[in-house]
Design a protein around this motif. Structure first.
Motif, mmCIF file in Angstrom:
data_model
loop_
_atom_site.group_PDB
_atom_site.id
_atom_site.type_symbol
_atom_site.label_atom_id
_atom_site.label_comp_id
_atom_site.label_asym_id
_atom_site.label_seq_id
_atom_site.Cartn_x
_atom_site.Cartn_y
_atom_site.Cartn_z
ATOM 1 N N LEU A 75 108.616 -98.050 108.347
ATOM 2 C CA LEU A 75 109.823 -97.834 109.323
ATOM 3 C C LEU A 75 110.319 -98.893 110.681
ATOM 4 O O LEU A 75 109.034 -100.162 110.390
ATOM 5 C CB LEU A 75 108.285 -96.924 110.436
ATOM 6 C CG LEU A 75 109.222 -96.542 111.585
ATOM 7 C CD1 LEU A 75 109.527 -94.517 112.253
ATOM 8 C CD2 LEU A 75 107.170 -96.297 112.705
ATOM 9 N N TYR B 40 113.822 -94.753 109.855
ATOM 10 C CA TYR B 40 113.545 -94.262 109.163
ATOM 11 C C TYR B 40 114.220 -95.523 108.404
ATOM 12 O O TYR B 40 115.527 -95.453 108.344
ATOM 13 C CB TYR B 40 113.453 -93.214 108.603
ATOM 14 C CG TYR B 40 112.008 -92.071 109.289
ATOM 15 C CD1 TYR B 40 111.175 -92.904 109.838
ATOM 16 C CD2 TYR B 40 112.976 -91.169 109.618
ATOM 17 C CE1 TYR B 40 110.662 -91.316 110.313
ATOM 18 C CE2 TYR B 40 112.416 -90.163 110.180
ATOM 19 C CZ TYR B 40 110.741 -90.536 109.888
ATOM 20 O OH TYR B 40 110.190 -89.893 111.444
ATOM 21 N N GLU C 32 105.114 -89.255 107.711
ATOM 22 C CA GLU C 32 106.942 -89.264 108.005
ATOM 23 C C GLU C 32 107.989 -89.974 107.392
ATOM 24 O O GLU C 32 109.302 -89.202 106.694
ATOM 25 C CB GLU C 32 106.730 -89.599 109.812
ATOM 26 C CG GLU C 32 105.911 -89.278 111.090
ATOM 27 C CD GLU C 32 106.175 -90.465 112.009
ATOM 28 O OE1 GLU C 32 107.213 -90.152 112.159
ATOM 29 O OE2 GLU C 32 105.014 -90.401 112.784
ATOM 30 N N TYR D 175 112.579 -95.218 116.244
ATOM 31 C CA TYR D 175 112.185 -95.359 115.830
ATOM 32 C C TYR D 175 113.306 -94.688 114.633
ATOM 33 O O TYR D 175 113.444 -93.432 114.522
ATOM 34 C CB TYR D 175 110.566 -94.820 116.374
ATOM 35 C CG TYR D 175 110.236 -95.334 117.220
ATOM 36 C CD1 TYR D 175 109.369 -96.099 116.585
ATOM 37 C CD2 TYR D 175 110.350 -94.797 118.555
ATOM 38 C CE1 TYR D 175 107.875 -96.759 117.821
ATOM 39 C CE2 TYR D 175 109.173 -95.386 119.171
ATOM 40 C CZ TYR D 175 108.435 -96.864 118.950
ATOM 41 O OH TYR D 175 107.346 -96.700 120.457
ATOM 42 N N MET E 261 106.887 -102.190 107.717
ATOM 43 C CA MET E 261 107.266 -101.716 108.821
ATOM 44 C C MET E 261 108.086 -102.669 110.102
ATOM 45 O O MET E 261 107.964 -103.848 108.983
ATOM 46 C CB MET E 261 106.999 -101.307 110.389
ATOM 47 C CG MET E 261 105.431 -100.460 110.364
ATOM 48 S SD MET E 261 103.736 -100.733 111.228
ATOM 49 C CE MET E 261 105.014 -99.983 112.422
ATOM 50 N N PHE F 87 102.791 -92.661 109.637
ATOM 51 C CA PHE F 87 103.683 -93.261 109.248
ATOM 52 C C PHE F 87 103.951 -93.183 107.843
ATOM 53 O O PHE F 87 105.464 -92.214 107.855
ATOM 54 C CB PHE F 87 104.222 -94.705 109.968
ATOM 55 C CG PHE F 87 104.039 -95.194 110.812
ATOM 56 C CD1 PHE F 87 104.733 -94.178 112.346
ATOM 57 C CD2 PHE F 87 103.469 -96.062 111.822
ATOM 58 C CE1 PHE F 87 104.664 -95.194 113.509
ATOM 59 C CE2 PHE F 87 103.204 -96.457 112.821
ATOM 60 C CZ PHE F 87 103.764 -95.717 114.038
#
Length: 127
Positions: free
Chosen positions: A12, A37, A69, A35, A93, A66
């Protein structure tokens, strides 16, 4: 285009836009936060899928919210994410800051990406 297997990171990306970078100890306001991907592996898989390839992705996401997602985003792009494993803990992340001139600074927290082992990707060779 044929079958493509991608083994790589899935993250993320949290992107903040600023006029200029803060100096040590300084707090500044962001002009906005996005935000997205990402991850080097996931980005390659998406590019290959959008180019018409049948793409299988292997890697890991965390057990955090996350992770779900990120898996859903891969599948929405038409990527076979059955070989992406869920690891306990956080997903990868990237904290990205972009200044007004377009220069960026990135802090990577590898999360589940750093926990991938040979056994996680072994099924690719059977596919």
């Amino acid at each position: 285009m044929g079958n493509i297997a991608v083994v790589g990171s899935i993250n993320l990306d949290i992107v903040n836009r600023v006029q200029q970078y803060p100096i040590p100890g300084q707090t500044i306001k962001s002009g906005g936060t996005e935000y997205n991907y990402g991850g080097k592996g996931a980005n390659q898989a998406v590019a290959a899928a959008r180019s018409g390839g049948h793409v299988m992705m292997a890697g890991a996401v965390g057990s955090d919210s996350f992770g779900g997602e990120l898996l859903a985003a891969l599948r929405q792009e038409g990527i076979d994410a059955d070989l992406v494993v869920r690891k306990s803990g956080n997903s990868g992340m990237a904290f990205i800051t972009v200044d007004a001139s377009g220069q960026n600074q990135i802090i990577l927290s590898e999360g589940a990406n750093g926990d991938v082992v040979t056994e996680d990707v072994q099924p690719l060779w059977a596919a």
